[in-house]
Design a protein around this motif. Structure first.
Motif, PDB file in Angstrom:
ATOM      1  N   ALA A   1      41.860  20.614  45.783  1.00  0.00           N
ATOM      2  CA  ALA A   1      41.298  19.648  46.724  1.00  0.00           C
ATOM      3  C   ALA A   1      39.875  19.280  46.386  1.00  0.00           C
ATOM      4  O   ALA A   1      39.322  18.338  46.961  1.00  0.00           O
ATOM      5  CB  ALA A   1      41.373  20.225  48.144  1.00  0.00           C
ATOM      6  N   VAL A   2      39.245  20.038  45.497  1.00  0.00           N
ATOM      7  CA  VAL A   2      37.869  19.767  45.085  1.00  0.00           C
ATOM      8  C   VAL A   2      37.828  19.746  43.568  1.00  0.00           C
ATOM      9  O   VAL A   2      38.655  20.351  42.889  1.00  0.00           O
ATOM     10  CB  VAL A   2      36.909  20.844  45.642  1.00  0.00           C
ATOM     11  N   ASP A   3      36.842  19.007  43.022  1.00  0.00           N
ATOM     12  CA  ASP A   3      36.681  18.950  41.575  1.00  0.00           C
ATOM     13  C   ASP A   3      35.993  20.184  41.029  1.00  0.00           C
ATOM     14  O   ASP A   3      36.244  20.598  39.889  1.00  0.00           O
ATOM     15  CB  ASP A   3      35.877  17.695  41.190  1.00  0.00           C
ATOM     16  N   SER A   4      35.140  20.745  41.850  1.00  0.00           N
ATOM     17  CA  SER A   4      34.394  21.927  41.410  1.00  0.00           C
ATOM     18  C   SER A   4      33.947  22.705  42.649  1.00  0.00           C
ATOM     19  O   SER A   4      33.602  22.113  43.672  1.00  0.00           O
ATOM     20  CB  SER A   4      33.179  21.513  40.567  1.00  0.00           C
ATOM     21  N   PHE A   5      33.989  24.052  42.559  1.00  0.00           N
ATOM     22  CA  PHE A   5      33.533  24.882  43.687  1.00  0.00           C
ATOM     23  C   PHE A   5      33.098  26.247  43.168  1.00  0.00           C
ATOM     24  O   PHE A   5      33.843  26.875  42.397  1.00  0.00           O
ATOM     25  CB  PHE A   5      34.645  25.061  44.731  1.00  0.00           C
ATOM     26  N   MET A   6      31.909  26.656  43.535  1.00  0.00           N
ATOM     27  CA  MET A   6      31.373  27.947  43.112  1.00  0.00           C
ATOM     28  C   MET A   6      31.697  28.982  44.183  1.00  0.00           C
ATOM     29  O   MET A   6      31.379  28.810  45.359  1.00  0.00           O
ATOM     30  CB  MET A   6      29.860  27.869  42.901  1.00  0.00           C
ATOM     31  N   LEU A   7      32.322  30.084  43.792  1.00  0.00           N
ATOM     32  CA  LEU A   7      32.758  31.148  44.719  1.00  0.00           C
ATOM     33  C   LEU A   7      32.264  32.484  44.199  1.00  0.00           C
ATOM     34  O   LEU A   7      32.429  32.791  43.015  1.00  0.00           O
ATOM     35  CB  LEU A   7      34.284  31.168  44.842  1.00  0.00           C
ATOM     36  N   THR A   8      31.655  33.282  45.099  1.00  0.00           N
ATOM     37  CA  THR A   8      31.222  34.637  44.745  1.00  0.00           C
ATOM     38  C   THR A   8      32.427  35.554  44.758  1.00  0.00           C
ATOM     39  O   THR A   8      33.008  35.802  45.816  1.00  0.00           O
ATOM     40  CB  THR A   8      30.148  35.142  45.719  1.00  0.00           C
ATOM     41  N   THR A   9      32.809  36.036  43.603  1.00  0.00           N
ATOM     42  CA  THR A   9      34.014  36.852  43.501  1.00  0.00           C
ATOM     43  C   THR A   9      33.968  37.657  42.213  1.00  0.00           C
ATOM     44  O   THR A   9      33.073  37.485  41.383  1.00  0.00           O
ATOM     45  CB  THR A   9      35.271  35.970  43.532  1.00  0.00           C
ATOM     46  N   ASP A  10      34.964  38.530  42.041  1.00  0.00           N
ATOM     47  CA  ASP A  10      35.179  39.216  40.777  1.00  0.00           C
ATOM     48  C   ASP A  10      36.221  38.397  40.019  1.00  0.00           C
ATOM     49  O   ASP A  10      37.418  38.395  40.384  1.00  0.00           O
ATOM     50  CB  ASP A  10      35.674  40.640  41.034  1.00  0.00           C
ATOM     51  N   ALA A  11      35.783  37.701  38.981  1.00  0.00           N
ATOM     52  CA  ALA A  11      36.669  36.765  38.275  1.00  0.00           C
ATOM     53  C   ALA A  11      37.881  37.480  37.699  1.00  0.00           C
ATOM     54  O   ALA A  11      39.007  36.941  37.713  1.00  0.00           O
ATOM     55  CB  ALA A  11      35.887  36.043  37.162  1.00  0.00           C
ATOM     56  N   HIS A  12      37.686  38.704  37.186  1.00  0.00           N
ATOM     57  CA  HIS A  12      38.790  39.430  36.575  1.00  0.00           C
ATOM     58  C   HIS A  12      39.869  39.758  37.612  1.00  0.00           C
ATOM     59  O   HIS A  12      41.072  39.582  37.358  1.00  0.00           O
ATOM     60  CB  HIS A  12      38.260  40.694  35.908  1.00  0.00           C
ATOM     61  N   ARG A  13      39.438  40.240  38.792  1.00  0.00           N
ATOM     62  CA  ARG A  13      40.404  40.637  39.817  1.00  0.00           C
ATOM     63  C   ARG A  13      41.074  39.414  40.440  1.00  0.00           C
ATOM     64  O   ARG A  13      42.269  39.458  40.768  1.00  0.00           O
ATOM     65  CB  ARG A  13      39.722  41.498  40.877  1.00  0.00           C
ATOM     66  N   LEU A  14      40.308  38.317  40.607  1.00  0.00           N
ATOM     67  CA  LEU A  14      40.921  37.092  41.112  1.00  0.00           C
ATOM     68  C   LEU A  14      41.960  36.573  40.129  1.00  0.00           C
ATOM     69  O   LEU A  14      43.076  36.159  40.513  1.00  0.00           O
ATOM     70  CB  LEU A  14      39.835  36.039  41.351  1.00  0.00           C
ATOM     71  N   SER A  15      41.613  36.604  38.844  1.00  0.00           N
ATOM     72  CA  SER A  15      42.577  36.179  37.821  1.00  0.00           C
ATOM     73  C   SER A  15      43.800  37.075  37.839  1.00  0.00           C
ATOM     74  O   SER A  15      44.943  36.617  37.656  1.00  0.00           O
ATOM     75  CB  SER A  15      41.914  36.207  36.435  1.00  0.00           C
ATOM     76  N   GLN A  16      43.603  38.403  38.049  1.00  0.00           N
ATOM     77  CA  GLN A  16      44.724  39.337  38.066  1.00  0.00           C
ATOM     78  C   GLN A  16      45.708  38.983  39.178  1.00  0.00           C
ATOM     79  O   GLN A  16      46.930  39.018  38.971  1.00  0.00           O
ATOM     80  CB  GLN A  16      44.203  40.765  38.243  1.00  0.00           C
ATOM     81  N   ILE A  17      45.181  38.624  40.358  1.00  0.00           N
ATOM     82  CA  ILE A  17      46.078  38.237  41.455  1.00  0.00           C
ATOM     83  C   ILE A  17      46.846  36.976  41.114  1.00  0.00           C
ATOM     84  O   ILE A  17      48.083  36.908  41.268  1.00  0.00           O
ATOM     85  CB  ILE A  17      45.252  38.025  42.748  1.00  0.00           C
ATOM     86  N   LEU A  18      46.130  35.950  40.601  1.00  0.00           N
ATOM     87  CA  LEU A  18      46.792  34.679  40.313  1.00  0.00           C
ATOM     88  C   LEU A  18      47.805  34.826  39.186  1.00  0.00           C
ATOM     89  O   LEU A  18      48.901  34.243  39.240  1.00  0.00           O
ATOM     90  CB  LEU A  18      45.733  33.628  39.952  1.00  0.00           C
ATOM     91  N   ILE A  19      47.464  35.612  38.163  1.00  0.00           N
ATOM     92  CA  ILE A  19      48.405  35.826  37.050  1.00  0.00           C
ATOM     93  C   ILE A  19      49.657  36.525  37.552  1.00  0.00           C
ATOM     94  O   ILE A  19      50.787  36.166  37.168  1.00  0.00           O
ATOM     95  CB  ILE A  19      47.720  36.622  35.930  1.00  0.00           C
ATOM     96  N   ASN A  20      49.499  37.537  38.393  1.00  0.00           N
ATOM     97  CA  ASN A  20      50.671  38.243  38.943  1.00  0.00           C
ATOM     98  C   ASN A  20      51.556  37.285  39.721  1.00  0.00           C
ATOM     99  O   ASN A  20      52.786  37.312  39.614  1.00  0.00           O
ATOM    100  CB  ASN A  20      50.233  39.395  39.842  1.00  0.00           C
ATOM    101  N   LEU A  21      50.938  36.455  40.566  1.00  0.00           N
ATOM    102  CA  LEU A  21      51.717  35.519  41.376  1.00  0.00           C
ATOM    103  C   LEU A  21      52.423  34.488  40.495  1.00  0.00           C
ATOM    104  O   LEU A  21      53.603  34.155  40.712  1.00  0.00           O
ATOM    105  CB  LEU A  21      50.803  34.815  42.389  1.00  0.00           C
ATOM    106  N   LEU A  22      51.700  33.953  39.476  1.00  0.00           N
ATOM    107  CA  LEU A  22      52.311  32.966  38.594  1.00  0.00           C
ATOM    108  C   LEU A  22      53.414  33.577  37.733  1.00  0.00           C
ATOM    109  O   LEU A  22      54.453  32.950  37.470  1.00  0.00           O
ATOM    110  CB  LEU A  22      51.235  32.329  37.710  1.00  0.00           C
ATOM    111  N   THR A  23      53.191  34.817  37.272  1.00  0.00           N
ATOM    112  CA  THR A  23      54.200  35.503  36.453  1.00  0.00           C
ATOM    113  C   THR A  23      55.469  35.730  37.261  1.00  0.00           C
ATOM    114  O   THR A  23      56.598  35.528  36.774  1.00  0.00           O
ATOM    115  CB  THR A  23      53.644  36.836  35.937  1.00  0.00           C
ATOM    116  N   ASN A  24      55.310  36.196  38.526  1.00  0.00           N
ATOM    117  CA  ASN A  24      56.481  36.410  39.379  1.00  0.00           C
ATOM    118  C   ASN A  24      57.217  35.101  39.617  1.00  0.00           C
ATOM    119  O   ASN A  24      58.458  35.045  39.608  1.00  0.00           O
ATOM    120  CB  ASN A  24      56.062  37.009  40.723  1.00  0.00           C
ATOM    121  N   ALA A  25      56.459  34.016  39.848  1.00  0.00           N
ATOM    122  CA  ALA A  25      57.108  32.716  40.067  1.00  0.00           C
ATOM    123  C   ALA A  25      57.879  32.292  38.842  1.00  0.00           C
ATOM    124  O   ALA A  25      58.980  31.697  38.929  1.00  0.00           O
ATOM    125  CB  ALA A  25      56.044  31.682  40.451  1.00  0.00           C
TER     126      ALA A  25
END
Length: 662
Positions: A521-545
């Motif tokens: 919904a946005v072109d760019s957004f800065m978020l305070t997070t742990d990039a590795h752990r956020l990627s781990q969640i998204l990769i798991n969800l995409l892999t399962n899909a």
């Protein structure tokens, strides 16, 4: 000669001594102690009687008089028992005459009048009066006309000559002074009412007033006598004309012989409150009476003990004499103020006091003890209350501890069951790839294998090795996350680029013909997070899909929800979907809805939820989406400073409430 029949000289001496022993003991006996008899008109335990008896005993003991003191009581009340008093007095004197009776002390008017009317004084016995008046009447009264009995007044001091060895303390009531007092304050007075009751003291006082009234022919005497009954008494008092005054004598016993209630006299006076009341006996001064010319009542114990001591010192019984009390003008300051009587109008030498303050001063010791007792009761009450509260608090604590123990036991049992299940799942999950690795590795050692078979077996070993490595990594990850051993490195990340990278990384996991999409919904957004752990969640969800989607598309969506201050990441597929009753189960460890048909350890979603909890987010399956399966991960926008750059783990509340779908 038989030696047993010989009487030895020693036995003769012993028998002789035994015969002389009674004579010797009798000669050593002390003389018999004499007796003093105290006869009380009523209960000797009352304050006034007990005070006299205690002080009298102390005086006798201090003087060294060798005698024993005996106490008897008549239990007198109404005048109807007067004949019985006389017989009781006679019996008591007769009984104690056999005990070397030396003195008789008669306390109260009833005992004294009965003794005088009896007219019998034992030879050599001193007789003393206490708490008696100098005037009286002779007993017994006529039994059939007690209510109308009006005996003649007698003066006890005038009878001294006929009553030898008689003395003590007498209280003198001066009627003339009280009449003059009333006339000086109320010159217009024409009627004076006398209040008396159904007691010996009331009847003897009425006889004294009637005798004195011969000197006042101009004054009308009205008798308010309790012997006439309550109704007649109230009617007489209420009908007193305006120019009247009242002299109060005694008011203790009614016509039925029963004691009056405490407010009986107040009720009587209130039936005609405009009439001033004076007292000739101190009764009710400060309560209903203004004051009067009254005796200064004395205990008399020291006087009587001194006369007895004098007899023992001189041996002369004729020195016994009467002593009469002094009288004073006594008034209550509050009553004087109520009746508007100035103190300068009172006779010279009058004593004005506050009756309430006097009573408080008189009973200050008892008041102090009462206050102390109340304070002790309050302290005791507070202590008991504290104990009860403490017991209740301890009871609640024990109940809470018991509940905690029950919960801890249930958790321990659950942990034990989870441990067993975990070990069972681990052994099953690890054994499958290990069997493949061991089996095909053994086959690869055979020299008969062709190059194609050897390559196929080698690919199987590599594939199962990767599965085993993934399983061990997942187990290590979830264990480290739960124990807080993984450090989260928070930084400001551009999430749109991160999502593009994750989508490219998982492209190989999508089946042929399945399209991968990114919807931001946005072109760019800065978020305070742990990039590795956020990627781990998204990769798991995409892999399962990718595993469950054979055609259609897999969409990674990003929405910034500023209202709830969070970013919503969603992974939507067009696969078979997840039944509603199984949507929560997919986050359990080793949970596989398709059994073992699909590759995987069954720990990926459990790891995702653990990471989401640590970063303060939520993850759930969207129950409203029916075109396949949609997983949503809500990541908070603003992380507090305490959460940044710290190790993962700890207890975080997981919010499983439904969130808006993408």
């Amino acid at each position: 000669m038989n030696r047993n029949n010989v009487i030895k000289p020693g036995w003769v001496l012993l028998c002789f001594c035994m015969l002389l022993a009674p004579l010797f003991v009798h000669s050593q006996e002390t003389p018999e102690r004499e007796s003093i008899l105290i006869i009380s008109s009523y209960n000797p335990d009352t304050r006034r009687m007990a005070s006299f008896i205690t002080e009298f005993e102390q005086q006798i003991l201090a003087s060294g008089i060798p005698c024993d003191i005996y106490i008897e009581t008549l239990e007198s009340k109404g005048i109807a028992d007067a004949a019985l008093w006389m017989s009781l007095i006679d019996n008591m004197i007769t009984r104690y005459e056999n005990r070397s009776l030396r003195a008789i002390v008669l306390l109260g008017q009833e005992a004294w009048a009965s003794f005088v009317s009896l007219g019998r004084i034992p030879e050599g016995v001193m007789c003393f009066s206490g708490f008696a008046s100098s005037n009286g009447v002779m007993l017994p009264p006529p039994p059939d006309s007690l209510q109308t009995w009006k005996p003649r007044s007698v003066e006890y001091q005038g009878m001294t000559d006929s009553l030898k060895a008689v003395g003590g303390m007498l209280n003198r009531y001066n009627i003339r002074r009280n009449v003059e007092l009333i006339r000086s304050l109320y010159p217009q007075v024409e009627n004076i009412a006398l209040i008396t009751d159904n007691t010996y003291g009331g009847i003897s006082l009425q006889a004294l007033v009637r005798e004195e009234w011969k000197n006042y022919p101009d004054l009308n005497l009205v008798l308010v006598d309790s012997r006439e009954g309550d109704e007649a008494v109230h009617e007489t008092y209420a009908s007193l004309p305006p120019r009247s005054a009242v002299m109060l004598g005694t008011w203790r016993v009614g016509s039925d012989g029963e004691y009056f209630m405490q407010r009986s006299l107040n009720d009587l006076v209130q039936s005609n409150p405009r009439i001033p009341v004076f007292s000739i006996t101190r009764t009710s001064i400060g309560d209903v009476a203004i004051g009067g010319y009254v005796p200064e009542y004395e205990n008399g114990a020291p006087l009587i003990a001194a006369q007895i001591k004098k007899y023992y010192d001189t041996g002369k019984i004729d020195d016994v004499r009467f002593h009469t009390s002094k009288n004073i003008y006594l008034f209550d300051s509050r009553k004087l103020k109520d009746w508007k009587i100035a103190e300068y109008a009172l006779p010279k030498g009058s004593v004005v006091e506050d009756a309430i303050a006097t009573k408080l001063s008189k009973y200050s010791h008892y008041i102090e003890l009462l206050v102390l007792g109340i304070l002790l009761l309050v302290v005791l009450l507070l202590f008991v209350t504290w104990l009860l509260l403490r017991v209740q608090r301890l009871k609640r604590t024990l109940e809470e501890r018991e509940e905690q123990l029950v919960v801890a036991r249930e958790r321990a049992e659950e942990s034990d069951m989870l441990k067993s299940a975990f070990l069972a799942n681990m052994s099953h999950e690890i054994r499958t790839p290990l069997n493949a690795i061991v089996g095909f590795s053994s086959l690869m050692q055979s020299e008969e294998l062709s190059q194609e078979e050897r390559a196929e077996y080698c690919a199987i070993v590599v594939n199962n090795s990767e599965m085993l490595l993934t399983l061990l990594n997942d187990i290590l990850d979830i264990s480290s996350l739960e124990c807080g051993k993984i450090r989260f490195n928070y930084a400001s990340e551009e999430i749109v680029q991160l999502c593009q990278h994750v989508l490219m990384t998982t492209a190989h996991t999508r089946q042929e013909g399945v399209e991968g999409r990114l919807e931001c919904a946005v072109d760019s957004f800065m978020l305070t997070t742990d990039a590795h752990r956020l990627s781990q969640i998204l990769i798991n969800l995409l892999t399962n899909a990718g595993k469950f989607t054979s055609e259609g598309s897999i969409t990674l969506g990003v929405v910034v929800d500023e209202e709830h201050n969070e970013v919503l990441f969603s992974v939507t597929d067009t696969g078979p979907g997840i039944p509603l009753d199984k949507q929560e189960m997919v986050f359990n460890r080793f949970e596989k809805l398709d059994g073992n048909k699909k590759k995987g350890t069954g720990l990926g979603l459990a790891i995702c939820r653990q990471i989401a909890m640590i970063v303060g987010g939520r993850i759930w399956v969207d129950p409203t989406y029916t075109g396949g399966a949609r997983f949503i991960f809500a990541h908070p926008i603003g992380l507090d400073s305490g959460r940044e750059n710290r190790e993962g783990g700890g207890d975080f509340d997981y919010l499983s409430s439904a969130s808006p779908s993408i």
